[in-house]
Design a protein around this motif. Sequence first.
Motif, mmCIF file in Angstrom:
data_model
loop_
_atom_site.group_PDB
_atom_site.id
_atom_site.type_symbol
_atom_site.label_atom_id
_atom_site.label_comp_id
_atom_site.label_asym_id
_atom_site.label_seq_id
_atom_site.Cartn_x
_atom_site.Cartn_y
_atom_site.Cartn_z
ATOM 1 N N ILE A 186 27.696 22.140 -1.909
ATOM 2 C CA ILE A 186 28.225 22.238 -3.264
ATOM 3 C C ILE A 186 29.684 22.679 -3.180
ATOM 4 O O ILE A 186 29.988 23.725 -2.601
ATOM 5 N N ARG A 187 30.572 21.875 -3.749
ATOM 6 C CA ARG A 187 32.005 22.170 -3.747
ATOM 7 C C ARG A 187 32.304 23.128 -4.902
ATOM 8 O O ARG A 187 31.851 22.920 -6.032
ATOM 9 N N VAL A 188 33.071 24.171 -4.634
ATOM 10 C CA VAL A 188 33.379 25.190 -5.635
ATOM 11 C C VAL A 188 34.876 25.154 -5.940
ATOM 12 O O VAL A 188 35.711 25.195 -5.027
ATOM 13 N N VAL A 189 35.198 25.075 -7.247
ATOM 14 C CA VAL A 189 36.598 25.060 -7.679
ATOM 15 C C VAL A 189 36.799 26.149 -8.738
ATOM 16 O O VAL A 189 35.842 26.624 -9.352
ATOM 17 N N ASP A 190 38.065 26.528 -8.943
ATOM 18 C CA ASP A 190 38.341 27.527 -9.977
ATOM 19 C C ASP A 190 38.533 26.838 -11.326
ATOM 20 O O ASP A 190 38.350 25.615 -11.459
ATOM 21 N N VAL A 232 33.931 28.167 -11.001
ATOM 22 C CA VAL A 232 33.690 29.606 -10.990
ATOM 23 C C VAL A 232 33.196 30.057 -12.364
ATOM 24 O O VAL A 232 33.525 29.451 -13.389
ATOM 25 N N SER A 233 32.374 31.080 -12.378
ATOM 26 C CA SER A 233 31.798 31.693 -13.584
ATOM 27 C C SER A 233 30.720 30.837 -14.246
ATOM 28 O O SER A 233 30.086 31.278 -15.203
ATOM 29 N N GLU A 234 30.503 29.634 -13.739
ATOM 30 C CA GLU A 234 29.440 28.782 -14.275
ATOM 31 C C GLU A 234 28.114 29.151 -13.617
ATOM 32 O O GLU A 234 28.024 29.260 -12.391
ATOM 33 N N VAL A 235 27.062 29.357 -14.412
ATOM 34 C CA VAL A 235 25.731 29.582 -13.863
ATOM 35 C C VAL A 235 25.069 28.228 -13.650
ATOM 36 O O VAL A 235 24.953 27.432 -14.590
ATOM 37 N N MET A 263 27.784 34.116 -29.083
ATOM 38 C CA MET A 263 26.973 32.941 -28.774
ATOM 39 C C MET A 263 26.290 33.142 -27.419
ATOM 40 O O MET A 263 26.917 33.603 -26.462
ATOM 41 N N ALA A 264 25.025 32.801 -27.356
ATOM 42 C CA ALA A 264 24.284 32.942 -26.104
ATOM 43 C C ALA A 264 24.853 32.007 -25.039
ATOM 44 O O ALA A 264 25.338 30.910 -25.359
ATOM 45 N N PRO A 265 24.815 32.435 -23.778
ATOM 46 C CA PRO A 265 25.323 31.556 -22.710
ATOM 47 C C PRO A 265 24.457 30.311 -22.585
ATOM 48 O O PRO A 265 23.273 30.322 -22.928
ATOM 49 N N PRO A 266 25.032 29.220 -22.099
ATOM 50 C CA PRO A 266 24.267 27.975 -21.971
ATOM 51 C C PRO A 266 23.207 28.092 -20.881
ATOM 52 O O PRO A 266 23.300 28.925 -19.976
ATOM 53 N N THR A 267 22.186 27.255 -20.987
ATOM 54 C CA THR A 267 21.177 27.170 -19.941
ATOM 55 C C THR A 267 21.843 26.766 -18.630
ATOM 56 O O THR A 267 22.731 25.907 -18.616
ATOM 57 N N PRO A 268 21.474 27.394 -17.498
ATOM 58 C CA PRO A 268 22.096 27.027 -16.224
ATOM 59 C C PRO A 268 22.024 25.521 -15.969
ATOM 60 O O PRO A 268 20.980 24.888 -16.170
ATOM 61 N N ARG A 269 23.130 24.969 -15.551
ATOM 62 C CA ARG A 269 23.207 23.526 -15.296
ATOM 63 C C ARG A 269 22.507 23.191 -13.986
ATOM 64 O O ARG A 269 22.771 23.810 -12.947
ATOM 65 N N LEU A 270 21.594 22.231 -14.021
ATOM 66 C CA LEU A 270 20.894 21.794 -12.816
ATOM 67 C C LEU A 270 21.825 20.875 -12.021
ATOM 68 O O LEU A 270 22.145 19.767 -12.467
ATOM 69 N N LEU A 280 22.678 30.468 -9.635
ATOM 70 C CA LEU A 280 23.798 31.132 -8.975
ATOM 71 C C LEU A 280 25.047 31.107 -9.848
ATOM 72 O O LEU A 280 25.186 30.273 -10.746
ATOM 73 N N LYS A 281 25.960 32.014 -9.527
ATOM 74 C CA LYS A 281 27.293 32.040 -10.146
ATOM 75 C C LYS A 281 28.296 32.398 -9.065
ATOM 76 O O LYS A 281 28.071 33.361 -8.299
ATOM 77 N N CYS A 282 29.376 31.662 -8.974
ATOM 78 C CA CYS A 282 30.365 31.859 -7.914
ATOM 79 C C CYS A 282 31.704 32.355 -8.465
ATOM 80 O O CYS A 282 32.090 32.016 -9.586
ATOM 81 N N GLU A 283 32.382 33.127 -7.661
ATOM 82 C CA GLU A 283 33.771 33.502 -7.897
ATOM 83 C C GLU A 283 34.532 33.288 -6.590
ATOM 84 O O GLU A 283 33.962 33.377 -5.500
#
Length: 452
Positions: free
Chosen positions: A81-85, A41-44, A1-8, A294-297
Amino acid sequence: MAPPTPRLVVSVDLKKKPWEQVLPLHNRWHPEIPPVAHVKVSEVFRVEMVDWTGSVIKDDDSAADVKFIDLSTVHYLSGPIRVVDKNETPAMPGDLLAVEICNLGPLPGDEWGYTATFDRENGGGFLTDHFPCATKAIWYFEGIYAYSPHIPGVRFPGLTHPGIIGTAPSMELLNIWNEREREVEENGHKSLKLCEVLHSRPLANLPSTKGCHLGKIKKGTAEWEKIAKEAARTIPGRENGGNCDIKNLSRGSKIYLPVFVEGANLSTGDMHFSQGDGEVSFCGAIEMSGFLELKCEIIRGGMKEYLTPMGPTPLHVNPIFEIGPVEPRFSEWLVFEGISVDESGRQHFLDASVAYKRAVLNAIDYLSKFGYSKEQVYLLLSCCPCEGRISGIVDAPNAVATLAIPTAIFDQDIRPKAGKVPIGPRLVRKPDVLRCSYDGNLPTTKNPAASM
């Protein structure tokens, strides 16, 4: 399945002021500026941003907006932007935040930018003693290429990147910044000899309530007053990343940022369509509105594992940058050298700043022989994909700096050749950049040999 469109996660409306946005922007660094969005994390995800001045600079026929700009308001940043795992556990102090740039570009419908020099009395720049007037050039984008009606005869592909990307400082780190920058601002004129040949003022921009915007924190409240007096300006790059202006941070790049507060509180802004190494005119990239995807880890404990402090505390660290695989391809360059001898002929000891200033001045004088004004060349070298290098830093007393310019960006051959520089109507470049008068009384630096 194709990845989802990046969330705005952060959107901007260019018809609104930065503080009128649905998610208000901020222009200071402080640990208590609250996040406006959360990502895993891993979310575009997609972040939109205004240009660094908040649309103060216009696509028009005047440089007055540059001359009279209120620089207490810059830079406008999107975030924090707050980043969580994946378990909803936030990034924690001592972690590394790995931020990958998946995609970026100008905002659709706003495909233009500008390059400028500030008035010497209001911002200045690297060569402000040579170029004290406010100037401006407008650039238009054709896909990956930029061209300017104010600097005709050049066209080049942009290496688009964010000028600013960083995490929020802790209160301890913020106090370190404010203390050391207050010291250089208050006493630097007495102790730093380099200030005699580099004329940008002030030496540091200290916390100020003037022009301050703190995102969701309402202006005029007791909380706003307290934080505004402490919050650091966004002008320099620091331990948290910030305004590093690294032109190669484009698609596929990754930034490893130290985390100083819970959630990391990532912010970004100051989008550039293109920039030369050093961004020498100060307002010197092709400044624009834009977006990042962006994508964060989170690398748990990554600061201690990978970053060695260079200073008295564990907070004295710096980010690591991984350059992406996408950049313009040039094969021929004209390279200008500078040494650490200033315009008066005075020797400086292994000073790379003086050497780079000389390299830039040498390039400006040379290219002005081909039908360009020196103001046009100054702006061009600040925003075209030229390469700056410290070529020698050990051979006392001279540091050697070089500036390499890709020859393919010009519509004429700029290499030296037998005979004189060709002169003809085609080489008379009109119109010139937009400019204002300089109304101050500070002396202009002249090259003594230029009139010989």
